[in-house]
Design a protein around this motif. Structure first.
Motif, PDB file in Angstrom:
ATOM      1  N   UNK A 227       8.189  10.255   1.491  1.00 31.33           N
ATOM      2  CA  UNK A 227       8.532  10.029   0.001  1.00 31.33           C
ATOM      3  C   UNK A 227       7.832   8.671  -0.341  1.00 31.33           C
ATOM      4  N   UNK A 228       6.794   8.442  -0.993  1.00 37.83           N
ATOM      5  CA  UNK A 228       6.317   7.361  -1.103  1.00 37.83           C
ATOM      6  C   UNK A 228       6.431   7.018  -2.579  1.00 37.83           C
ATOM      7  N   UNK A 229       7.022   5.571  -3.177  1.00 38.46           N
ATOM      8  CA  UNK A 229       7.499   5.387  -4.449  1.00 38.46           C
ATOM      9  C   UNK A 229       6.778   4.073  -4.657  1.00 38.46           C
ATOM     10  N   UNK A 230       6.181   3.899  -6.202  1.00 37.12           N
ATOM     11  CA  UNK A 230       5.694   2.506  -6.203  1.00 37.12           C
ATOM     12  C   UNK A 230       4.801   2.776  -7.521  1.00 37.12           C
ATOM     13  N   UNK A 231       4.626   1.689  -8.395  1.00 33.22           N
ATOM     14  CA  UNK A 231       4.121   1.839  -9.676  1.00 33.22           C
ATOM     15  C   UNK A 231       2.553   2.429  -9.542  1.00 33.22           C
ATOM     16  N   UNK A 232       2.383   3.539 -10.436  1.00 34.87           N
ATOM     17  CA  UNK A 232       0.899   4.259 -10.011  1.00 34.87           C
ATOM     18  C   UNK A 232       0.580   4.674  -8.751  1.00 34.87           C
ATOM     19  N   UNK A 233       1.428   4.969  -7.942  1.00 31.97           N
ATOM     20  CA  UNK A 233       0.878   5.083  -6.482  1.00 31.97           C
ATOM     21  C   UNK A 233      -0.071   6.492  -6.298  1.00 31.97           C
ATOM     22  N   UNK A 234       0.405   7.198  -7.350  1.00 34.26           N
ATOM     23  CA  UNK A 234      -0.090   8.594  -7.165  1.00 34.26           C
ATOM     24  C   UNK A 234      -1.674   8.590  -7.371  1.00 34.26           C
ATOM     25  N   UNK A 235      -2.224   7.459  -7.932  1.00 30.35           N
ATOM     26  CA  UNK A 235      -3.628   7.296  -8.029  1.00 30.35           C
ATOM     27  C   UNK A 235      -4.302   7.022  -6.510  1.00 30.35           C
ATOM     28  N   UNK A 236      -3.732   6.773  -5.845  1.00 28.24           N
ATOM     29  CA  UNK A 236      -4.290   6.357  -4.411  1.00 28.24           C
ATOM     30  C   UNK A 236      -4.146   7.673  -3.357  1.00 28.24           C
ATOM     31  N   UNK A 237      -5.186   7.398  -2.426  1.00 29.83           N
ATOM     32  CA  UNK A 237      -5.124   8.345  -1.423  1.00 29.83           C
ATOM     33  C   UNK A 237      -4.622   7.937  -0.132  1.00 29.83           C
ATOM     34  N   UNK A 238      -3.648   8.420   0.499  1.00 31.89           N
ATOM     35  CA  UNK A 238      -3.289   7.711   1.842  1.00 31.89           C
ATOM     36  C   UNK A 238      -4.283   8.289   2.995  1.00 31.89           C
ATOM     37  N   UNK A 239      -4.412   7.289   4.063  1.00 29.64           N
ATOM     38  CA  UNK A 239      -5.224   7.393   5.147  1.00 29.64           C
ATOM     39  C   UNK A 239      -4.252   6.909   6.296  1.00 29.64           C
ATOM     40  N   UNK A 240      -4.432   7.638   7.578  1.00 31.84           N
ATOM     41  CA  UNK A 240      -3.993   7.058   8.722  1.00 31.84           C
ATOM     42  C   UNK A 240      -5.018   6.986   9.828  1.00 31.84           C
ATOM     43  N   UNK A 241      -4.944   5.897  10.534  1.00 33.63           N
ATOM     44  CA  UNK A 241      -6.065   5.920  11.663  1.00 33.63           C
ATOM     45  C   UNK A 241      -5.082   5.584  12.995  1.00 33.63           C
ATOM     46  N   UNK A 242      -4.723   6.750  13.877  1.00 35.17           N
ATOM     47  CA  UNK A 242      -3.863   6.633  14.946  1.00 35.17           C
ATOM     48  C   UNK A 242      -4.046   7.877  15.525  1.00 35.17           C
TER      49      UNK A 242
END
Length: 628
Positions: free
Chosen positions: A44-59
């Protein structure tokens, strides 16, 4: 130099993100473990306008498997898939604004403790010591009040915070073990940042944070580890039905249906029978499960799939993080039934030998049995909960001790309640108790009658199931006869500097308190070393003239093998008990000794029972071994 450059670069990115309005206020859970069966973790990720971003993981071994957006643009639900080959370590999750990193957030993969999945939960071999942490012992006065917490310590207020803490429980683990208890159940330890009545812990405002007035997450883990070294498991009090009204979800809920009846307070009707009742009005059933428990405890909608996953993962996280041996689940039947089944199933898939017990506060065994694993329910509900709190037996025991003996009153009520064990798939997994944090103490109900109090405690220690004992009763904490939570959850003598008496050392205790404490210590240590009380069969005889007799025995060895006889005499005078009725267990060649002091007891044609007493005897044939 490279590390310094990386830190500076991350700071620049964070500053830029704030300029664009992007910032992560919550990301939960903040870590997971390699090798979990539950290897797809929804963050669960919460922050102002965070839905506009795309998550990425490099691991290596960690990938973003799914991203879900909901109606509130301040939330993202990011599912990470963790391969068995993934390496533990500190990583980060980038939240991308096109090709630009808008926010970088740390995350962690940990290594599981050896044998974590095979941990043994509590069972009938154990005895549970229930504690109200704020009222048990204050070992760290520096955290009595904490910055950012609405309610500060006020020991003079029975309903206020008194300053007890995790450090206090850690300090007195040897005391708890010495009494013969093998499990510690503290009332909830998580943050309750409520303006009043926050000490009890059931209005949680952060499901991943220990209340700072009790300690830290690391303190919980240290408590668990230190307890384990003393042969004590840690049982966590989990709340799935509701949260506190000051939880940050109330200020910015992920979805409109995250909280049931969020627009206006509507209290539950508390009609728990509506879940099983084939005649119940649908509106009554919905009000039970969807109404708020009280005004300060908003009701969660576990039918929301993201919330359901959040709660399941939160439970798994605490089991793994804190090394728990069990869970007591609060207000069990109030939550959505399908979710409760899925939640318990997920826990047991991860930890097959784990222990859980649910609170269904009903005097009706059929209502309680509905929720236990293995029950075939007419409505099709498939439960997975291993154990339940045995409220029917608690209510019957307390009634039996105050009612006059008659054809349908007194001990007969207790006898017939136990006879209802046929409705439970596994009555041996029930947790039995005479009192808890929500009931007046037994001593108060019995108007201070110490002899009858001992009888009640002896019963929960010798009947089937796992006994639970409430802190302080061993030194005769009494409280009012009518329920008053702040007073019945009184401070443990000696838990605060300057207390006139000290339960832990014995200083200043009255002779009656010392006597009660010695009785509890002898009783539960005897139970601990007596296997027939853990898994032996139980046969009871219908009460006659104020005397109730039952036997615990090894069913594989037969009724003339090693046996414990329990004779409860409620009469105000000594009573001669004719023994001919108990020929299944007592023969002319049988020998007996008092279970607690080891003194031999002559078994003739009758046995004289002291007034208001529990007579506990270990019985064996003349050529057989005595109890352990």
């Amino acid at each position: 130099m490279k590390r310094l450059f990386a830190l500076c670069f991350a700071l620049l990115l964070s500053t830029a993100a704030h300029a664009r309005g992007y910032a992560i206020q919550h990301l939960e859970p903040g870590n997971w473990w390699v090798g979990m069966r539950h290897d797809r973790v929804e963050l669960l990720v919460h922050g102002p306008g965070i839905a506009a971003l795309a998550p990425r993981v490099a691991w290596d071994g960690v990938t973003v498997a799914d991203v879900a957006r909901v109606e509130n643009p301040n939330y993202l639900f990011v599912t990470l898939a963790i391969a068995p080959t993934a390496k533990p370590g500190r990583l980060h999750i980038d939240f991308m604004d096109g090709e630009r990193i808008a926010v970088r957030h740390p995350w962690r993969l940990d290594t599981r403790e050896a044998g974590s999945a095979q941990r043994r939960g509590f069972d009938a071999r154990d005895a549970i010591y229930l504690v109200t942490p704020d009222r048990f012992a204050n070992a760290d006065t520096g955290n009595d009040s904490a910055a950012g917490m609405f309610e500060h310590a006020d020991r003079a207020d029975p309903n206020g915070r008194h300053g007890g803490d995790i450090a206090g429980m850690r300090r007195h683990l040897d005391y708890i073990a010495g009494l013969g208890f093998t499990q510690l159940w503290p009332m909830p330890l998580l943050e309750n940042n409520q303006p009043a009545y926050s000490y009890h812990g059931y209005a949680i405002t952060d499901l991943y944070r220990t209340d700072p007035r009790l300690g830290s997450n690391e303190d919980v883990r240290a408590l668990s580890r230190e307890a384990r070294r003393r042969g004590i498991g840690l049982v966590m009090d989990v709340v799935l039905n509701h949260i506190g009204s000051q939880h940050w979800w109330l200020r910015d809920p992920p979805t409109r249906d995250w909280i049931n009846r969020a627009d206006a307070f509507v209290e539950t009707n508390h009609r728990r029978t509506t879940v099983q009742d084939p005649h119940a009005a649908p509106a009554d059933r919905a009000l039970f499960t969807d109404g708020w428990f009280v005004r300060s405890m908003p009701d969660l909608n576990q039918r929301n799939p993201h919330l359901a996953r959040y709660l399941i993962q939160n439970t798994l996280w605490w089991i793994e993080y804190a090394g728990l041996s069990g869970i007591r689940e609060d207000t069990f039947g109030y939550a959505d039934a399908d979710f409760l089944s899925a939640w318990a199933q997920a826990v047991l898939e991860e930890y097959p030998d784990f222990a859980m017990v649910g609170e269904e506060w009903s005097a009706n065994p059929a209502i309680v049995a509905h929720w236990q694993h293995g029950k075939a329910n007419p409505d099709g509900h498939v439960p997975h909960m291993p154990g339940m709190l045995d409220f029917p037996l608690q209510i019957a025991l307390r009634s039996a001790l105050v009612q006059p003996e008659g054809w349908d009153s007194g001990f007969i009520g207790l006898y017939e309640t136990l006879a209802n064990d046929f409705v439970y798939p596994d009555p041996g997994r029930l947790v039995v108790f005479a009192e808890n944090h929500d009931s007046s103490r037994v001593l108060a109900q019995l108007d201070g009658d110490l002899a009858l109090w001992k009888l009640a405690i002896a019963y929960i220690a010798t009947t089937r199931g796992t006994p639970q004992f409430y802190y302080g009763s061993e030194v005769l904490l009494r409280g009012p006869k009518e329920r008053n939570d702040g007073l019945l959850r009184a401070d443990m003598p000696g838990g605060w500097r300057g207390d006139a008496a000290d339960a832990f050392s014995g200083r200043g205790l009255t002779p009656q308190q010392r006597n009660a404490q010695a009785f509890v210590r002898a009783l539960f240590n005897w139970r601990k070393r007596t296997p027939v009380l853990h898994d032996g069969a139980l046969q009871h005889y219908a009460p006659v003239d104020g005397v109730y007799v039952y036997f615990r025995y090894d069913a594989t060895a037969g009724k003339r093998g090693k046996t414990v006889m329990i004779a409860l005499n409620k009469n105000a005078q000594p009573t001669a008990l004719a023994l001919g009725r108990f020929g299944d267990f007592i023969g002319t060649d049988s020998r007996a000794r008092d279970a607690l002091d080891g003194q031999p007891v002559v078994l003739g044609t009758s046995l004289l029972l002291p007034a208001k007493s529990a007579t506990l005897l270990e019985i064996a044939p003349a050529d057989g071994a005595q109890g352990e």
